[in-house]
Design a protein around this motif. Structure first.
Motif, PDB file in Angstrom:
ATOM      1  N   TYR A 180       0.856  -1.180   0.000  1.00  0.00           N
ATOM      2  CA  TYR A 180       0.000   0.000   0.000  1.00  0.00           C
ATOM      3  C   TYR A 180       0.892   1.229   0.000  1.00  0.00           C
ATOM      4  O   TYR A 180       1.923   1.277   0.691  1.00  0.00           O
ATOM      5  N   SER A 182       0.533   5.444   0.412  1.00  0.00           N
ATOM      6  CA  SER A 182      -0.432   6.461   0.835  1.00  0.00           C
ATOM      7  C   SER A 182      -0.531   7.628  -0.138  1.00  0.00           C
ATOM      8  O   SER A 182      -1.566   8.288  -0.194  1.00  0.00           O
ATOM      9  N   GLU A 185      -3.016   6.260  -2.489  1.00  0.00           N
ATOM     10  CA  GLU A 185      -3.968   5.292  -1.934  1.00  0.00           C
ATOM     11  C   GLU A 185      -3.956   4.021  -2.776  1.00  0.00           C
ATOM     12  O   GLU A 185      -5.001   3.423  -3.061  1.00  0.00           O
ATOM     13  N   GLN A 186      -2.758   3.615  -3.157  1.00  0.00           N
ATOM     14  CA  GLN A 186      -2.600   2.514  -4.105  1.00  0.00           C
ATOM     15  C   GLN A 186      -2.375   1.200  -3.382  1.00  0.00           C
ATOM     16  O   GLN A 186      -1.545   1.091  -2.484  1.00  0.00           O
ATOM     17  N   TYR A 187      -3.115   0.212  -3.828  1.00  0.00           N
ATOM     18  CA  TYR A 187      -2.974  -1.156  -3.319  1.00  0.00           C
ATOM     19  C   TYR A 187      -2.485  -2.044  -4.459  1.00  0.00           C
ATOM     20  O   TYR A 187      -2.904  -1.892  -5.610  1.00  0.00           O
ATOM     21  N   GLY A 211      -5.839   2.364  -7.415  1.00  0.00           N
ATOM     22  CA  GLY A 211      -5.523   3.519  -6.587  1.00  0.00           C
ATOM     23  C   GLY A 211      -6.160   4.774  -7.136  1.00  0.00           C
ATOM     24  O   GLY A 211      -7.060   4.724  -7.992  1.00  0.00           O
ATOM     25  N   LYS A 212      -5.681   5.885  -6.640  1.00  0.00           N
ATOM     26  CA  LYS A 212      -6.205   7.189  -7.021  1.00  0.00           C
ATOM     27  C   LYS A 212      -5.066   8.050  -7.555  1.00  0.00           C
ATOM     28  O   LYS A 212      -3.949   7.576  -7.769  1.00  0.00           O
ATOM     29  N   THR A 235      -9.161   7.782 -10.544  1.00  0.00           N
ATOM     30  CA  THR A 235      -9.108   6.401 -10.063  1.00  0.00           C
ATOM     31  C   THR A 235      -8.573   5.523 -11.184  1.00  0.00           C
ATOM     32  O   THR A 235      -8.813   5.783 -12.366  1.00  0.00           O
ATOM     33  N   ASN A 708       4.493  11.115   3.028  1.00  0.00           N
ATOM     34  CA  ASN A 708       3.690   9.948   2.698  1.00  0.00           C
ATOM     35  C   ASN A 708       4.419   8.687   3.123  1.00  0.00           C
ATOM     36  O   ASN A 708       5.606   8.720   3.461  1.00  0.00           O
TER      37      ASN A 708
END
Length: 717
Positions: A180, A182, A185-187, A211-212, A235, A708
């Motif tokens: 992940y 931050s 917000e990527q997984y 993610g975004k 996204t 981050n």
């Protein structure tokens, strides 16, 4: 304390060991092996030039999620692009765009296409780094080995093979990776499996990411319009599947098959264009609202390769490969205006290529010398197509969009020969190479435009002298060239009613470069160091020129520009336990890169040349190998005033501090964590403000993320 001998890294500047070596017993001296410098596996100590190598372990250590993360500490190398269209290209020693050749497993990637409008971009950015075993960057011209586009540098992305993940004595490998980040917000989730069964080895890697948008610094204004300081909401989801199968047919022959598919879908709300007034207040029907986009990027490649240990008079080994690749970028651009209503301007571009490469290697051992000959040929056929349509979402009408260039085909082939000569009991290594390339491009007959044909001969001569086992010096002169792109030759528009027109020029000549480099490498009990100085000359740069004819501004491309870029790079690593009796496993590293560039016609600075950059690192790896950590501080000087060709907004200096750590609670489990931009510095990368002025709206939207963090977990079954 046992003395450790150092392993010399292929980076021409930053020489570092993977953390696991600190925790092991005394190791024999080994050299890092690179491929780009000679097209064969070669010890860096015998290479007369600068090559940076980032391994999969390096990428994992720094929790890299893309190529920008992977190469951010490499001096003299920048990865460009951000936002909706993502990574665009590489800059190597001040040269960027299509002047840097990019290959995946020796399959060349298509030239980037950027016509300037916000609705269309096509870049070679469909790369999943979890598939990579290494990234190699050869700095300086490499056309004598790789042909067109390698006039500023060569980037080779090497994907994993079964032997890269199967340990000695293992027949099966299964691993999962998740993480992940931050800042976006990527997984991610990756599954990696390999098998060895008799004469057959196989590998399968699947990676999913979602993610975004990558955030900007937190103090930017979260508003609509050109003054927006936050990144536009976005996204994305991506999938990458890589499969390989190798069959050892007999002792002399190995056949391989490869298939890879990449897909990424992106949805963007372009809030920075919301309520944009294209009519400047005089045409109220051209205020844009409900501005959004859907983008899809795909890349697929299929390959067959054969390794033959022939051991005959003409060659010892033959490696040939046949590859097919298709990449496509599709962009749906939605908006509403009073004049046009609700619409979708659909813009798509596609490259399809068939590529053949054959390489022969022969070693000739004489009484006092040894020749390592490499020769071969390659051919590439490429088809480029644009598909533009305008959809009226209110009426259902569909009309053709105005394409910038016609569909076109191109064919290029090259023949090359290189001799690496070992003299004086291998104390002196001389490398000489020559290559011939031919390039032909033909637009669709309906365009009425002429066919293009050009060719080039490029050479290279370099030498490495080993003064002793721990110190060598080198010098090299090398040539490069770049054939004009389809877009540069064939863009042709007659908009005389609006006061301008663009005229094609299929008679463009290839751009050319010649580079000179000297350097030295040393390694010993307490550390390693590398220093290189270079001077690169470029001519026949393709640039656009505009003149007024009968009150019409007429623009065309021509070979008008010449430039020079020169600089110095230095890298060092010191084992502090040996040098200063620090705790066992403590080390420090340093890299510096200084460049200057000048347009030789105007005397102006070059916008693509990076400001002075340095990275200082301090790390520790526990003797047990169970844990370790590293802190890196990257300083980038400002780029202001005369550092830019025209009036440009300042790119202030900055220092960013990153911290990473790892913990291995069991042999098969690795936990990693990182804190990036630890002091929440607000900063701009110089390439992100290129072409902007102090009055440009939304400068905060070009900042990099503030503080981050990221976490990764790797488990091997």
């Amino acid at each position: 304390m046992n003395h450790k001998q150092l392993s010399l890294i292929a980076s021409s500047v930053l020489l570092a060991l993977s953390p696991s070596l600190h925790a092991q017993e005394k190791k024999a001296y080994t050299d890092e092996i690179v491929v780009t410098a000679t097209r064969t596996e070669q010890s860096i100590k015998d290479v007369p030039g600068s090559v940076s190598k980032i391994t999969a372990e390096d990428m994992e250590k720094n929790l890299a999620n893309d190529l920008q993360d992977a190469l951010k500490y490499e001096p003299g190398v920048q990865v460009n692009g951000n936002g909706r269209f993502g990574i665009s290209d590489f800059t190597v020693r001040g040269v960027s765009g299509n002047r840097v050749k990019v290959m995946v497993d020796n399959v060349e990637q298509p030239a980037g296409y950027n016509p300037g409008a916000d609705q269309m971009r096509k870049f070679s950015n469909g790369i999943e780094i979890d598939t990579l075993t290494a990234i190699e960057v050869s700095k300086g011209p490499g056309s004598s080995l790789y042909g067109s586009d390698a006039m500023g540098g060569t980037v080779l992305l090497r994907t994993k093979n079964p032997e890269d993940v199967l340990k000695a004595g293992e027949n099966n490998h299964l691993a999962v990776k998740t993480g992940y980040a931050s800042d976006s917000e990527q997984y991610k989730a990756t599954v990696e499996a390999a098998n060895r069964s008799g004469a057959v080895e196989s590998l399968l890697i699947y990676t999913y990411r979602d993610g975004k948008e990558t955030e900007t610094h937190g103090d930017g204004a979260d508003i609509e319009g050109l003054d927006r300081g936050q990144a536009d909401p976005l996204t994305f989801a991506s999938h990458n599947l890589l499969g390989k199968v190798y069959v050892q047919v007999n002792d002399a022959n190995r056949v391989g098959f490869v298939a890879e598919y990449f897909n990424r879908d992106t949805d963007t709300q372009i809030l920075s264009r919301e309520n944009y007034d294209a009519g400047g207040g005089f045409m109220p029907g051209y205020v844009y609202t409900n501005v959004k986009a859907h983008d899809e990027d795909d890349r697929i490649r299929l390959g067959l390769n054969h390794e033959w240990q022939a051991d005959n008079t003409a060659f010892d080994t033959l490696n040939w490969a046949l590859n097919w690749q298709q990449s496509e970028s599709k962009h749906d651009n939605y908006d509403h205006t009073g004049a046009n209503g609700n619409r979708n301007r659909y813009r798509a571009g596609e490259d399809s290529s068939t590529q053949f490469d054959a390489q022969f290697n022969k070693i000739i051992a004489l009484a006092t010398t040894r020749h390592e000959l490499t020769y071969g040929l390659n051919a590439v056929k490429n088809e480029f197509e644009l598909d533009y349509k305008n959809y009226s979402l209110d009426t259902g009408d569909v009309t053709p969009g105005p394409v910038e260039v016609p569909n076109a085909e191109s064919v290029k082939y090259g023949l090359f020969l290189q001799d690496q000569l070992y003299l004086m009991q291998e104390q002196l290594v001389v490398t000489a190479g020559i290559r011939y390339d031919n390039y032909q491009a033909e637009p669709a007959s309906s365009s009425g435009l002429d066919k293009h044909e050009s060719d080039a001969v490029t050479g290279r001569l370099g030498a490495v002298y080993h003064w002793n086992e721990s110190f060598n010096t080198y010098a090299q002169i090398s040539q490069g060239f770049r054939s004009p792109s389809i877009g540069e030759m064939y863009e042709d528009k007659d908009n005389s009613m609006f006061g301008y027109k663009i005229v094609s020029n299929p008679d463009l000549k290839p751009e050319k470069s010649i580079a000179y480099e000297i350097g030295a490498r040393s390694q010993g009990r307490i550390g390693a160091m590398n220093v290189a100085a270079f001077y690169n000359d470029y001519k026949d740069f393709i640039v656009s020129s505009t003149e007024e004819v009968n009150s019409i501004e007429v623009t065309t491309n021509a070979n008008l520009d010449a430039a020079k870029i020169y600089g110095v790079e230095l890298g060092a690593e010191v084992w502090l336990d040996e040098a200063l009796s620090a705790p066992y496993g403590t080390y420090a590293k340093l890299s510096l890169a200084y460049q200057e560039g000048e347009d030789k016609k105007t005397g102006d600075s070059l916008d693509s040349v990076a400001p002075f950059t340095s990275v200082v690192g301090l790390g520790y790896d526990a003797p047990s190998g169970d844990w370790g950590s590293e802190i890196n501080a990257m300083y980038v000087a400002s780029k202001t005033g005369d550092d830019w060709t025209d009036e440009n907004v300042d790119a202030p200096s900055y220092t960013v501090v990153d911290l990473t750590t790892y913990y291995t609670p069991t042999e098969n489990l690795v936990l990693r964590a990182g804190l990036f931009n630890a002091f929440d510095k607000k900063y701009w990368r110089y390439q992100d403000v290129d072409g902007l002025t102090a009055s440009t709206s939304g400068l905060d939207r070009r900042t990099q993320p503030g503080r981050n963090w990221g976490v990764n977990l790797d488990y091997a079954f």
